[in-house]
Design an enzyme around this catalytic site. Sequence first.
Site, PDB file in Angstrom:
ATOM      1  N   ARG A  78      -6.370   6.180  -5.378  1.00  0.00           N
ATOM      2  CA  ARG A  78      -5.855   5.960  -6.721  1.00  0.00           C
ATOM      3  C   ARG A  78      -5.187   4.586  -6.774  1.00  0.00           C
ATOM      4  NH1 ARG A  78      -0.324   7.713  -9.231  1.00  0.00           N
ATOM      5  NH2 ARG A  78      -0.706   7.040 -11.354  1.00  0.00           N
ATOM      6  N   HIS A 122       0.045   1.427 -15.324  1.00  0.00           N
ATOM      7  CA  HIS A 122       1.145   1.735 -14.405  1.00  0.00           C
ATOM      8  C   HIS A 122       2.225   0.676 -14.627  1.00  0.00           C
ATOM      9  CE1 HIS A 122       1.992   4.075 -10.480  1.00  0.00           C
ATOM     10  NE2 HIS A 122       3.095   3.425 -10.778  1.00  0.00           N
ATOM     11  N   GLU A 167       3.352   8.171 -15.596  1.00  0.00           N
ATOM     12  CA  GLU A 167       4.765   8.451 -15.829  1.00  0.00           C
ATOM     13  C   GLU A 167       5.317   7.784 -17.093  1.00  0.00           C
ATOM     14  OE1 GLU A 167       7.203   7.743 -12.414  1.00  0.00           O
ATOM     15  OE2 GLU A 167       6.048   9.046 -11.122  1.00  0.00           O
ATOM     16  N   ASN A 296       3.246  13.665 -10.556  1.00  0.00           N
ATOM     17  CA  ASN A 296       3.936  12.987  -9.459  1.00  0.00           C
ATOM     18  C   ASN A 296       5.205  13.767  -9.180  1.00  0.00           C
ATOM     19  OD1 ASN A 296       1.962  11.059  -9.771  1.00  0.00           O
ATOM     20  ND2 ASN A 296       3.329   9.482 -10.608  1.00  0.00           N
ATOM     21  N   TYR A 298       8.602  14.218  -6.431  1.00  0.00           N
ATOM     22  CA  TYR A 298       9.366  13.716  -5.291  1.00  0.00           C
ATOM     23  C   TYR A 298      10.570  14.579  -4.930  1.00  0.00           C
ATOM     24  CZ  TYR A 298       6.592   9.483  -5.639  1.00  0.00           C
ATOM     25  OH  TYR A 298       5.539   8.606  -5.639  1.00  0.00           O
ATOM     26  N   GLU A 367       0.915  11.645  -6.958  1.00  0.00           N
ATOM     27  CA  GLU A 367       1.857  10.959  -6.067  1.00  0.00           C
ATOM     28  C   GLU A 367       2.791  11.974  -5.436  1.00  0.00           C
ATOM     29  OE1 GLU A 367       4.250   7.830  -7.795  1.00  0.00           O
ATOM     30  OE2 GLU A 367       2.528   7.019  -8.879  1.00  0.00           O
TER      31      GLU A 367
HETATM   32  C1  FCB Z   1       6.950   6.726  -9.084  1.00  0.00           C
HETATM   33  C2  FCB Z   1       6.049   5.578  -9.457  1.00  0.00           C
HETATM   34  C3  FCB Z   1       5.496   4.831  -8.285  1.00  0.00           C
HETATM   35  C4  FCB Z   1       6.495   4.701  -7.149  1.00  0.00           C
HETATM   36  C5  FCB Z   1       7.125   6.034  -6.831  1.00  0.00           C
HETATM   37  C6  FCB Z   1       8.107   6.004  -5.698  1.00  0.00           C
HETATM   38  O1  FCB Z   1       7.875   6.923 -10.105  1.00  0.00           O
HETATM   39  O2  FCB Z   1       4.973   6.030 -10.238  1.00  0.00           O
HETATM   40  O3  FCB Z   1       5.041   3.595  -8.739  1.00  0.00           O
HETATM   41  O4  FCB Z   1       7.405   3.726  -7.434  1.00  0.00           O
HETATM   42  O5  FCB Z   1       7.734   6.556  -7.961  1.00  0.00           O
END
Ligand code: FCB
Length: 460
Positions: A78, A122, A167, A296, A298, A367
Amino acid sequence: MTDSPRFPPGFVLGAATASYQIEGAVREDGRSPSIWDTYSHTPGMVTNGDTGDVACDHYHRYAEDVALLRDLGVDSYRFSIAWPRIVPDGSGPVNAKGLDFYDRLVDELLAAGIEPAATLYHWDLPQALEDRGGWRVRATAEHFAAYTATVAERLGDRVPRWITLNEPWCSAFLGYAVGRHAPGAREGRGALAAAHHLLVGHGLAVQALRAAGVREVGITLNLDRNLPASPGSPADRAAVLRADTQHNLVWTEPLFAGRYPASEEGTWGELITGQDFRQDGDLELIGQPLDFLGINYYRPIVVADAPYREADPARRVATDNRYAEVRLEGVRHTAMDWPVAPGTFTDLLVDLKERYGAALPPVHITENGSAEHDAADADGTVHDTDRVAYLRDHIGALRAAIDAGVDVRGYYVWSLLDNFEWAHGYGKRFGIVRVDYDTLRRTPKDSYRWYREFIAAQRD
Ligand code: FCB
């Protein structure tokens, strides 16, 4: 690797990057400045004054990076396309040299047996469009659709998977409300207009991609798992609803339920009741069927009612005037100071499926990864055991969501390379490949080797 989870046949394993974070070559071959060039060159905006001027120099070293992907064994890569390389003024004439770069990249990927997945936006909006109002104005959405049609016409025959926006929460709220991302604005109403125009741009881009006959079309959202600081506190639970509205529902309700969030007035008050940017037909445009939803993920976010910050300022890590974000205790934190809580990844996916049912398209995790305090040996080797544990546990949590009935079709590690981490600059390293920013030398980390074995084990 006998204990690693197995995914259904055809499950896509990949790695992700984004144009401004890796390409460099910002003034080459007709590229114009983006809002991130302007922002990063504005003193005080990015840690250490870092900019994307050189980044990983991927623009010149893309073949080396594709070789790293090939050796990793990924099914898919990607990447994102820089709008200012393709349409330097934001609208109008097309820059052939910009298209040529992505043409070369796509062919290199296909020759390596890797399926390209392209993100159209992006965050690197042409500065020329920001000068004409940016995402605050509807015309930007129309220019985005024209740019999308141009790119799809050139690459649509070879790129099967397309992501309109990455995002949009970051573009709208970090960009136009909090000012922590480009263009660095701090406007409540401007951010809500931006959110809407991003969705309109998405809808128009879906139409352009359908007209070009591409195989799969989706959007990538950073959906949050918001948890109440005190589950017994009605005020904290109300704050969670405001956070959910601003992070998640503002996108998912128009996309998958054909409506604006019922909780929007309680979240934004007169900022939204007084709006004039919505038009008849917008919900139909935004809610067109998608082939997949990119997510995405985290970390979870612990939310408290705003007055919480007065009660215990030491625990406050971020806030806006609608809620406060507080630290999750009792878990490891990454170099971003983000809490590691993989079970929340499963919960997010299962809840989303419960909320939208059959209206939720298949999911790709576009992500997931972690920034860690990497220490490199003299030869550049990094023994990043924390990152390996993070990836292993989140992939396990994803497998648990699939077992619970969520239709997940793919997973992309963020990121292939250490890169320009937006307002944090180069200090935060998310790569499974180390980049030495003095020499631009790439060195695979232990996490790269772990992921390679994981992918190979899926195919045994
Ligand atoms: C996300 C973004 C990516 C990267 C990660 C850590 O928010 O999409 O570009 O910075 O976080």
